[in-house]
Design a protein around this motif. Structure first.
Motif, PDB file in Angstrom:
ATOM      1  N   PRO A  33      -4.723  -0.344  -7.668  1.00 31.70           N
ATOM      2  CA  PRO A  33      -3.945  -1.383  -8.335  1.00 31.70           C
ATOM      3  C   PRO A  33      -2.899  -2.049  -7.430  1.00 31.70           C
ATOM      4  O   PRO A  33      -2.664  -3.255  -7.535  1.00 31.70           O
ATOM      5  CB  PRO A  33      -3.267  -0.655  -9.495  1.00 31.70           C
ATOM      6  CG  PRO A  33      -4.129   0.521  -9.754  1.00 31.70           C
ATOM      7  CD  PRO A  33      -4.689   0.915  -8.411  1.00 31.70           C
ATOM      8  N   ALA A  34      -2.303  -1.292  -6.523  1.00 23.41           N
ATOM      9  CA  ALA A  34      -1.297  -1.870  -5.625  1.00 23.41           C
ATOM     10  C   ALA A  34      -1.939  -2.873  -4.667  1.00 23.41           C
ATOM     11  O   ALA A  34      -1.360  -3.924  -4.379  1.00 23.41           O
ATOM     12  CB  ALA A  34      -0.593  -0.768  -4.839  1.00 23.41           C
ATOM     13  N   VAL A  35      -3.133  -2.575  -4.188  1.00 18.90           N
ATOM     14  CA  VAL A  35      -3.850  -3.493  -3.300  1.00 18.90           C
ATOM     15  C   VAL A  35      -4.240  -4.752  -4.067  1.00 18.90           C
ATOM     16  O   VAL A  35      -4.122  -5.867  -3.556  1.00 18.90           O
ATOM     17  CB  VAL A  35      -5.089  -2.807  -2.682  1.00 18.90           C
ATOM     18  CG1 VAL A  35      -5.951  -3.803  -1.919  1.00 18.90           C
ATOM     19  CG2 VAL A  35      -4.669  -1.664  -1.776  1.00 18.90           C
ATOM     20  N   MET A  36      -4.675  -4.587  -5.308  1.00 16.17           N
ATOM     21  CA  MET A  36      -5.048  -5.735  -6.140  1.00 16.17           C
ATOM     22  C   MET A  36      -3.842  -6.640  -6.381  1.00 16.17           C
ATOM     23  O   MET A  36      -3.940  -7.870  -6.236  1.00 16.17           O
ATOM     24  CB  MET A  36      -5.602  -5.262  -7.475  1.00 16.17           C
ATOM     25  CG  MET A  36      -6.904  -4.533  -7.379  1.00 16.17           C
ATOM     26  SD  MET A  36      -7.361  -3.928  -9.021  1.00 16.17           S
ATOM     27  CE  MET A  36      -8.508  -2.659  -8.600  1.00 16.17           C
ATOM     28  N   ALA A  37      -2.719  -6.056  -6.758  1.00 23.17           N
ATOM     29  CA  ALA A  37      -1.515  -6.845  -7.024  1.00 23.17           C
ATOM     30  C   ALA A  37      -1.043  -7.557  -5.760  1.00 23.17           C
ATOM     31  O   ALA A  37      -0.675  -8.740  -5.799  1.00 23.17           O
ATOM     32  CB  ALA A  37      -0.406  -5.957  -7.582  1.00 23.17           C
ATOM     33  N   SER A  66       6.320  -8.729  -9.762  1.00 24.04           N
ATOM     34  CA  SER A  66       5.081  -8.203 -10.347  1.00 24.04           C
ATOM     35  C   SER A  66       3.969  -8.043  -9.329  1.00 24.04           C
ATOM     36  O   SER A  66       3.117  -7.168  -9.465  1.00 24.04           O
ATOM     37  CB  SER A  66       4.590  -9.125 -11.462  1.00 24.04           C
ATOM     38  OG  SER A  66       5.471  -9.116 -12.536  1.00 24.04           O
ATOM     39  N   LEU A  67       3.954  -8.895  -8.315  1.00 23.40           N
ATOM     40  CA  LEU A  67       2.853  -8.886  -7.353  1.00 23.40           C
ATOM     41  C   LEU A  67       3.236  -8.295  -5.998  1.00 23.40           C
ATOM     42  O   LEU A  67       2.528  -8.487  -5.018  1.00 23.40           O
ATOM     43  CB  LEU A  67       2.299 -10.302  -7.182  1.00 23.40           C
ATOM     44  CG  LEU A  67       1.744 -10.934  -8.452  1.00 23.40           C
ATOM     45  CD1 LEU A  67       1.225 -12.335  -8.159  1.00 23.40           C
ATOM     46  CD2 LEU A  67       0.671 -10.075  -9.087  1.00 23.40           C
ATOM     47  N   SER A  68       4.335  -7.565  -5.967  1.00 22.96           N
ATOM     48  CA  SER A  68       4.699  -6.907  -4.714  1.00 22.96           C
ATOM     49  C   SER A  68       3.792  -5.697  -4.497  1.00 22.96           C
ATOM     50  O   SER A  68       3.138  -5.211  -5.423  1.00 22.96           O
ATOM     51  CB  SER A  68       6.166  -6.480  -4.737  1.00 22.96           C
ATOM     52  OG  SER A  68       6.368  -5.455  -5.684  1.00 22.96           O
ATOM     53  N   GLU A  69       3.774  -5.213  -3.298  1.00 24.56           N
ATOM     54  CA  GLU A  69       2.837  -4.147  -2.919  1.00 24.56           C
ATOM     55  C   GLU A  69       3.019  -2.858  -3.723  1.00 24.56           C
ATOM     56  O   GLU A  69       2.062  -2.153  -3.988  1.00 24.56           O
ATOM     57  CB  GLU A  69       2.978  -3.847  -1.427  1.00 24.56           C
ATOM     58  CG  GLU A  69       1.959  -2.868  -0.917  1.00 24.56           C
ATOM     59  CD  GLU A  69       2.043  -2.651   0.573  1.00 24.56           C
ATOM     60  OE1 GLU A  69       1.436  -1.696   1.056  1.00 24.56           O
ATOM     61  OE2 GLU A  69       2.724  -3.443   1.251  1.00 24.56           O
ATOM     62  N   HIS A  70       4.229  -2.541  -4.120  1.00 23.76           N
ATOM     63  CA  HIS A  70       4.486  -1.275  -4.806  1.00 23.76           C
ATOM     64  C   HIS A  70       4.774  -1.456  -6.289  1.00 23.76           C
ATOM     65  O   HIS A  70       5.408  -0.615  -6.907  1.00 23.76           O
ATOM     66  CB  HIS A  70       5.636  -0.535  -4.123  1.00 23.76           C
ATOM     67  CG  HIS A  70       5.349  -0.252  -2.681  1.00 23.76           C
ATOM     68  ND1 HIS A  70       4.394   0.669  -2.287  1.00 23.76           N
ATOM     69  CD2 HIS A  70       5.834  -0.784  -1.545  1.00 23.76           C
ATOM     70  CE1 HIS A  70       4.333   0.693  -0.965  1.00 23.76           C
ATOM     71  NE2 HIS A  70       5.194  -0.186  -0.498  1.00 23.76           N
ATOM     72  N   SER A  71       4.295  -2.537  -6.864  1.00 22.63           N
ATOM     73  CA  SER A  71       4.549  -2.796  -8.277  1.00 22.63           C
ATOM     74  C   SER A  71       3.440  -2.218  -9.148  1.00 22.63           C
ATOM     75  O   SER A  71       2.384  -1.822  -8.657  1.00 22.63           O
ATOM     76  CB  SER A  71       4.648  -4.299  -8.516  1.00 22.63           C
ATOM     77  OG  SER A  71       3.381  -4.895  -8.315  1.00 22.63           O
ATOM     78  N   HIS A  72       3.696  -2.197 -10.414  1.00 24.91           N
ATOM     79  CA  HIS A  72       2.705  -1.771 -11.399  1.00 24.91           C
ATOM     80  C   HIS A  72       2.713  -2.787 -12.540  1.00 24.91           C
ATOM     81  O   HIS A  72       3.201  -2.506 -13.630  1.00 24.91           O
ATOM     82  CB  HIS A  72       3.035  -0.368 -11.931  1.00 24.91           C
ATOM     83  CG  HIS A  72       3.051   0.671 -10.869  1.00 24.91           C
ATOM     84  ND1 HIS A  72       1.901   1.166 -10.298  1.00 24.91           N
ATOM     85  CD2 HIS A  72       4.068   1.299 -10.241  1.00 24.91           C
ATOM     86  CE1 HIS A  72       2.214   2.044  -9.376  1.00 24.91           C
ATOM     87  NE2 HIS A  72       3.527   2.154  -9.325  1.00 24.91           N
ATOM     88  N   PRO A  73       2.156  -3.995 -12.275  1.00 25.04           N
ATOM     89  CA  PRO A  73       2.204  -5.038 -13.303  1.00 25.04           C
ATOM     90  C   PRO A  73       1.311  -4.698 -14.491  1.00 25.04           C
ATOM     91  O   PRO A  73       0.330  -3.959 -14.358  1.00 25.04           O
ATOM     92  CB  PRO A  73       1.690  -6.286 -12.576  1.00 25.04           C
ATOM     93  CG  PRO A  73       0.837  -5.745 -11.478  1.00 25.04           C
ATOM     94  CD  PRO A  73       1.463  -4.434 -11.080  1.00 25.04           C
TER      95      PRO A  73
END
Length: 93
Positions: A33-37, A66-73
Motif C-alpha cells: 500500500p505504501a508503494v501504491m500511495a 495522503s499520498l506520502s510514502e509512509h501514509s495509510h490513506p
C-alpha cells in the motif's frame, strides 16, 4: 574527489498516459500500500498537485499527506485520486 548526487524524482518522467499506466500498474503489482500511495503521489505531482486535489475534492495539503510514502490513506481517497487522474482501476484474473 566527491561524487554529487541528486534524488531521483519519478514525476519528471511521467509524461504520457502509457508511461503513467505502466508506472501505476507496476506499483500496484508490488502489493505494498505504501508503494501504491507513493506512485499515485508521483503521478499527482507530475499532473499538478493542486489540479488533482481540486478534481478529487480534497485539499492540496491533505492530498500530499495522503499520498506520502509512509501514509495509510483510506480506500475512498485512493479511488478519488485515481478518478481525478483520469485512471480506471480494474481487476483481472
Amino acid at each position: 574527489m566527491t561524487t554529487v548526487t541528486t534524488a531521483w524524482d519519478a514525476s519528471q518522467y511521467l509524461d504520457g498516459p502509457e508511461m503513467i499506466a505502466a508506472y501505476v500498474d507496476a506499483a500496484f503489482e508490488e502489493g505494498d500500500p505504501a508503494v501504491m500511495a507513493s506512485a499515485l503521489g508521483n503521478i499527482a505531482r507530475a499532473r499538478g498537485m493542486s489540479d488533482v486535489a481540486a478534481a478529487a475534492g480534497l485539499g492540496r495539503a491533505s492530498l500530499y499527506k495522503s499520498l506520502s510514502e509512509h501514509s495509510h490513506p483510506e480506500f475512498a481517497t485512493i479511488l478519488k485520486v485515481i478518478k481525478a487522474l483520469g485512471l480506471r482501476l480494474t481487476v483481472a484474473a
